[in-house]
Design a protein around this motif. Sequence first.
Motif, PDB file in Angstrom:
ATOM      1  N   PRO A 162       0.847  -1.198  -0.071  1.00 17.84           N
ATOM      2  CA  PRO A 162      -0.061   0.064  -0.244  1.00 17.84           C
ATOM      3  C   PRO A 162       0.765   1.203  -0.084  1.00 17.84           C
ATOM      4  O   PRO A 162       0.440   2.228  -0.653  1.00 17.84           O
ATOM      5  CB  PRO A 162      -0.788  -0.173   1.202  1.00 17.84           C
ATOM      6  CG  PRO A 162      -0.851  -1.510   1.596  1.00 17.84           C
ATOM      7  CD  PRO A 162       0.388  -2.197   1.219  1.00 17.84           C
ATOM      8  N   LEU A 163       1.884   1.127   0.821  1.00 17.11           N
ATOM      9  CA  LEU A 163       2.799   2.471   0.939  1.00 17.11           C
ATOM     10  C   LEU A 163       3.310   2.580  -0.555  1.00 17.11           C
ATOM     11  O   LEU A 163       3.562   3.781  -0.967  1.00 17.11           O
ATOM     12  CB  LEU A 163       3.959   2.266   1.949  1.00 17.11           C
ATOM     13  CG  LEU A 163       4.680   3.371   2.153  1.00 17.11           C
ATOM     14  CD1 LEU A 163       3.956   4.709   2.940  1.00 17.11           C
ATOM     15  CD2 LEU A 163       5.959   2.991   3.172  1.00 17.11           C
ATOM     16  N   LEU A 164       3.982   1.654  -1.107  1.00 14.19           N
ATOM     17  CA  LEU A 164       4.349   1.712  -2.552  1.00 14.19           C
ATOM     18  C   LEU A 164       3.459   2.421  -3.371  1.00 14.19           C
ATOM     19  O   LEU A 164       3.716   3.315  -4.385  1.00 14.19           O
ATOM     20  CB  LEU A 164       4.911   0.401  -3.121  1.00 14.19           C
ATOM     21  CG  LEU A 164       6.262  -0.007  -2.723  1.00 14.19           C
ATOM     22  CD1 LEU A 164       6.687  -1.567  -3.128  1.00 14.19           C
ATOM     23  CD2 LEU A 164       7.321   0.796  -2.829  1.00 14.19           C
ATOM     24  N   GLU A 165       2.303   1.770  -3.388  1.00 15.48           N
ATOM     25  CA  GLU A 165       1.214   2.415  -4.459  1.00 15.48           C
ATOM     26  C   GLU A 165       0.901   3.729  -4.064  1.00 15.48           C
ATOM     27  O   GLU A 165       0.749   4.768  -5.040  1.00 15.48           O
ATOM     28  CB  GLU A 165      -0.090   1.481  -4.068  1.00 15.48           C
ATOM     29  CG  GLU A 165       0.075  -0.160  -4.619  1.00 15.48           C
ATOM     30  CD  GLU A 165      -1.266  -0.742  -4.387  1.00 15.48           C
ATOM     31  OE1 GLU A 165      -1.089  -1.902  -5.056  1.00 15.48           O
ATOM     32  OE2 GLU A 165      -2.008  -0.458  -3.487  1.00 15.48           O
ATOM     33  N   ILE A 166       0.803   3.986  -2.850  1.00 14.91           N
ATOM     34  CA  ILE A 166       0.437   5.685  -2.578  1.00 14.91           C
ATOM     35  C   ILE A 166       1.376   6.457  -2.874  1.00 14.91           C
ATOM     36  O   ILE A 166       1.470   7.473  -3.797  1.00 14.91           O
ATOM     37  CB  ILE A 166       0.161   5.860  -1.102  1.00 14.91           C
ATOM     38  CG1 ILE A 166      -1.179   5.065  -0.685  1.00 14.91           C
ATOM     39  CG2 ILE A 166       0.182   7.361  -0.521  1.00 14.91           C
ATOM     40  CD1 ILE A 166      -1.571   4.945   0.594  1.00 14.91           C
ATOM     41  N   LEU A 167       2.872   6.132  -2.655  1.00 15.66           N
ATOM     42  CA  LEU A 167       3.953   7.073  -2.687  1.00 15.66           C
ATOM     43  C   LEU A 167       4.229   7.254  -4.349  1.00 15.66           C
ATOM     44  O   LEU A 167       4.687   8.186  -5.063  1.00 15.66           O
ATOM     45  CB  LEU A 167       5.196   6.414  -2.008  1.00 15.66           C
ATOM     46  CG  LEU A 167       5.126   6.472  -0.510  1.00 15.66           C
ATOM     47  CD1 LEU A 167       6.506   6.097   0.112  1.00 15.66           C
ATOM     48  CD2 LEU A 167       5.089   7.977  -0.168  1.00 15.66           C
ATOM     49  N   GLY A 168       3.991   5.924  -5.162  1.00 19.92           N
ATOM     50  CA  GLY A 168       4.174   5.662  -6.518  1.00 19.92           C
ATOM     51  C   GLY A 168       3.249   6.735  -7.214  1.00 19.92           C
ATOM     52  O   GLY A 168       3.527   7.465  -8.031  1.00 19.92           O
ATOM     53  N   SER A 174      -2.954   4.528  -7.884  1.00 19.97           N
ATOM     54  CA  SER A 174      -4.255   5.431  -7.831  1.00 19.97           C
ATOM     55  C   SER A 174      -4.253   6.503  -8.830  1.00 19.97           C
ATOM     56  O   SER A 174      -3.394   7.538  -8.457  1.00 19.97           O
ATOM     57  CB  SER A 174      -4.575   5.923  -6.378  1.00 19.97           C
ATOM     58  OG  SER A 174      -5.535   6.895  -6.470  1.00 19.97           O
ATOM     59  N   ASN A 175      -5.083   6.468  -9.762  1.00 11.88           N
ATOM     60  CA  ASN A 175      -5.136   7.754 -10.626  1.00 11.88           C
ATOM     61  C   ASN A 175      -5.573   8.935 -10.003  1.00 11.88           C
ATOM     62  O   ASN A 175      -5.472  10.200 -10.389  1.00 11.88           O
ATOM     63  CB  ASN A 175      -5.985   7.483 -11.886  1.00 11.88           C
ATOM     64  CG  ASN A 175      -7.442   6.770 -11.838  1.00 11.88           C
ATOM     65  OD1 ASN A 175      -8.014   7.206 -10.906  1.00 11.88           O
ATOM     66  ND2 ASN A 175      -7.813   6.287 -12.748  1.00 11.88           N
ATOM     67  N   LEU A 176      -6.508   8.759  -9.085  1.00 17.38           N
ATOM     68  CA  LEU A 176      -7.217   9.973  -8.064  1.00 17.38           C
ATOM     69  C   LEU A 176      -6.006  10.610  -7.345  1.00 17.38           C
ATOM     70  O   LEU A 176      -5.770  11.744  -7.360  1.00 17.38           O
ATOM     71  CB  LEU A 176      -8.212   9.130  -7.132  1.00 17.38           C
ATOM     72  CG  LEU A 176      -9.432   8.793  -7.488  1.00 17.38           C
ATOM     73  CD1 LEU A 176     -10.183   7.683  -6.530  1.00 17.38           C
ATOM     74  CD2 LEU A 176     -10.269   9.928  -8.019  1.00 17.38           C
ATOM     75  N   LEU A 177      -5.158   9.652  -6.784  1.00 18.37           N
ATOM     76  CA  LEU A 177      -4.011  10.509  -5.953  1.00 18.37           C
ATOM     77  C   LEU A 177      -2.974  11.237  -6.878  1.00 18.37           C
ATOM     78  O   LEU A 177      -2.545  12.321  -6.427  1.00 18.37           O
ATOM     79  CB  LEU A 177      -3.259   9.616  -4.948  1.00 18.37           C
ATOM     80  CG  LEU A 177      -3.774   8.775  -3.885  1.00 18.37           C
ATOM     81  CD1 LEU A 177      -3.281   7.965  -3.265  1.00 18.37           C
ATOM     82  CD2 LEU A 177      -4.345  10.115  -2.913  1.00 18.37           C
ATOM     83  N   CYS A 178      -2.781  10.449  -7.997  1.00 24.29           N
ATOM     84  CA  CYS A 178      -2.009  11.016  -9.069  1.00 24.29           C
ATOM     85  C   CYS A 178      -2.289  12.309  -9.595  1.00 24.29           C
ATOM     86  O   CYS A 178      -1.602  13.437  -9.682  1.00 24.29           O
ATOM     87  CB  CYS A 178      -1.640  10.083 -10.292  1.00 24.29           C
ATOM     88  SG  CYS A 178      -0.585  10.631 -11.580  1.00 24.29           S
ATOM     89  N   CYS A 179      -3.622  12.447  -9.920  1.00 27.78           N
ATOM     90  CA  CYS A 179      -4.170  13.701 -10.411  1.00 27.78           C
ATOM     91  C   CYS A 179      -4.379  14.737  -9.396  1.00 27.78           C
ATOM     92  O   CYS A 179      -4.056  16.062  -9.841  1.00 27.78           O
ATOM     93  CB  CYS A 179      -5.533  13.531 -11.223  1.00 27.78           C
ATOM     94  SG  CYS A 179      -5.411  12.377 -12.721  1.00 27.78           S
ATOM     95  N   MET A 180      -4.602  14.228  -8.368  1.00 32.02           N
ATOM     96  CA  MET A 180      -4.593  15.247  -6.951  1.00 32.02           C
ATOM     97  C   MET A 180      -3.326  15.795  -6.900  1.00 32.02           C
ATOM     98  O   MET A 180      -3.074  17.034  -6.640  1.00 32.02           O
ATOM     99  CB  MET A 180      -5.052  14.758  -5.965  1.00 32.02           C
ATOM    100  CG  MET A 180      -5.117  15.485  -4.812  1.00 32.02           C
ATOM    101  SD  MET A 180      -5.553  14.620  -3.178  1.00 32.02           S
ATOM    102  CE  MET A 180      -3.954  13.934  -2.691  1.00 32.02           C
ATOM    103  N   MET A 181      -2.260  15.054  -6.943  1.00 28.31           N
ATOM    104  CA  MET A 181      -0.767  15.600  -7.043  1.00 28.31           C
ATOM    105  C   MET A 181      -0.409  16.661  -8.065  1.00 28.31           C
ATOM    106  O   MET A 181       0.276  17.490  -7.910  1.00 28.31           O
ATOM    107  CB  MET A 181       0.171  14.571  -6.555  1.00 28.31           C
ATOM    108  CG  MET A 181       1.630  14.985  -6.535  1.00 28.31           C
ATOM    109  SD  MET A 181       1.951  15.986  -5.153  1.00 28.31           S
ATOM    110  CE  MET A 181       2.016  14.989  -3.670  1.00 28.31           C
ATOM    111  N   ILE A 182      -0.765  16.151  -9.379  1.00 26.66           N
ATOM    112  CA  ILE A 182      -0.469  16.819 -10.418  1.00 26.66           C
ATOM    113  C   ILE A 182      -1.255  18.446 -10.142  1.00 26.66           C
ATOM    114  O   ILE A 182      -0.333  19.519 -10.462  1.00 26.66           O
ATOM    115  CB  ILE A 182      -1.107  16.673 -11.648  1.00 26.66           C
ATOM    116  CG1 ILE A 182      -0.533  15.185 -12.026  1.00 26.66           C
ATOM    117  CG2 ILE A 182      -1.233  17.581 -12.739  1.00 26.66           C
ATOM    118  CD1 ILE A 182      -1.242  14.305 -13.222  1.00 26.66           C
ATOM    119  N   GLY A 183      -2.324  18.628  -9.470  1.00 27.29           N
ATOM    120  CA  GLY A 183      -3.010  19.791  -9.246  1.00 27.29           C
ATOM    121  C   GLY A 183      -2.516  20.518  -8.431  1.00 27.29           C
ATOM    122  O   GLY A 183      -1.977  21.734  -8.311  1.00 27.29           O
TER     123      GLY A 183
END
Length: 453
Positions: free
Chosen positions: A199-205, A261-270
């Motif tokens: 889970p940590l790898l998925e979130i941080l990745g 997670s594309n949700l976390l990824c796009c949130m970080m882009i913004g």
Amino acid sequence: MNQVLFLGILLLLGLMSTRIVKQVKLPNVTGYLIIGLLVAVLCIVIDTLTGTKTLTESLNTLNSFVSDVALGFIALSIGEEFKLAKLKQYGMKIISITLLQAFGAVILVDVGLVIFCLLTNQSLAIAICLGAIATATAPAATIMVINQYKAKGPLVDILLPVVAFDDAVGLIVFAISIAVSKVIVTGSPITFMSVCVMPLLEILGSLLLGFVLGLIMHFIVRIFKSRDNHAITLIAFTLLGVGGCEALSQIVIDGQALEFSNLLCCMMIGAAYVNLSKDQHEKEIVDRDFGLISHWTPFLFMLFFVLSGCHLATAAEEIFMNQSSSSISIWIVVVTLVLYLVLRSSGKYLGAFIGCKATKRQKTITHYLGITLLPQAGVAIGMANQISGMEAFKEGGIGSAIVTVVLCATLIYELVGPLLTKWALEKSGEIPNENGVYPCEENPDPITLNEKK
């Protein structure tokens, strides 16, 4: 069926539904979900009569694609709220309230549904997934009521930032919960690697990919100056975030595929894009760019909600048709829905109440903030759609059950949520009376006066 024609029909039907719900003073999202539900029921009837699955398969294909893209833009807009200057302005008190009301919902839903699942011999993954989804709120309905009744005051001032940060907390909880749920569903050994490291790898990745894309986008927009090119750049990088997460999910570690997670990824882009801009001119351009995106996406969000309504019907049909092979019966789904509504509402209210008490908020905020946090829509639906699309949750109808519960809950919350929000704002004196006077200004709370001093 011609899917482009299908999309055009769905858009027109969604547009017409807004005229109907406007007459009964309900948010547009309610109309979208209802019209999608009716369209799907009609498609199921036609497919049953013709002995095919052409229309329902088209709906499911469209929903899978549109849901991923729409969620990318929803997450991008959430990331915009993570301006460091704004976080410093709100301080730890707002963050504390946000965390307590979010985790209040998670804990009550998890505990209550885990007990129910154990008693009825259901997978604990249902409880854990719904607990994570329970964190999400829908700011659209709340903001609509605030704008419609010109509400203002201390409750509104705290409500808006709490709603903005709430979904971000939910996305992180969701990522962890999905990883744990997959271990439970697949029957894999519960190890430190599967429960903590993966889970940590998925979130941080996901966050790292989002930051890199946001950083690259920050430099690319300097090359292209026009508004149109900036809008295209933001759209392109949002799609890169969604597609990049899907592509990277092919990576396998220790026999287990990573689910970025594309949700976390796009949130970080913004978040990266909005914080990398330093001088005032760049900040104004960033604000303008997000405004351009908000003008482009309404049709996409309409399709998202209409197709989500369609997904409710097809998921319910799957549960009904597979009663003989699935351990999840209709009555279990109904009881789970009722428990989810009661436990999530109680968790949100109690968490907000405790958070306000702990941070010494005034009486009106303490008693009424939790009520305004009940509506659910886009992010919650997107989480449910993601779960139903994962192979691990297709066995035994787990994904279909979760989608059915969340979409039914969304319909209920979107029907009663605006009414409860209006009532809470009226009771707190933040809606003007017939003379245009705000009761909260005539009778200010002593704590409010002390804070102003």
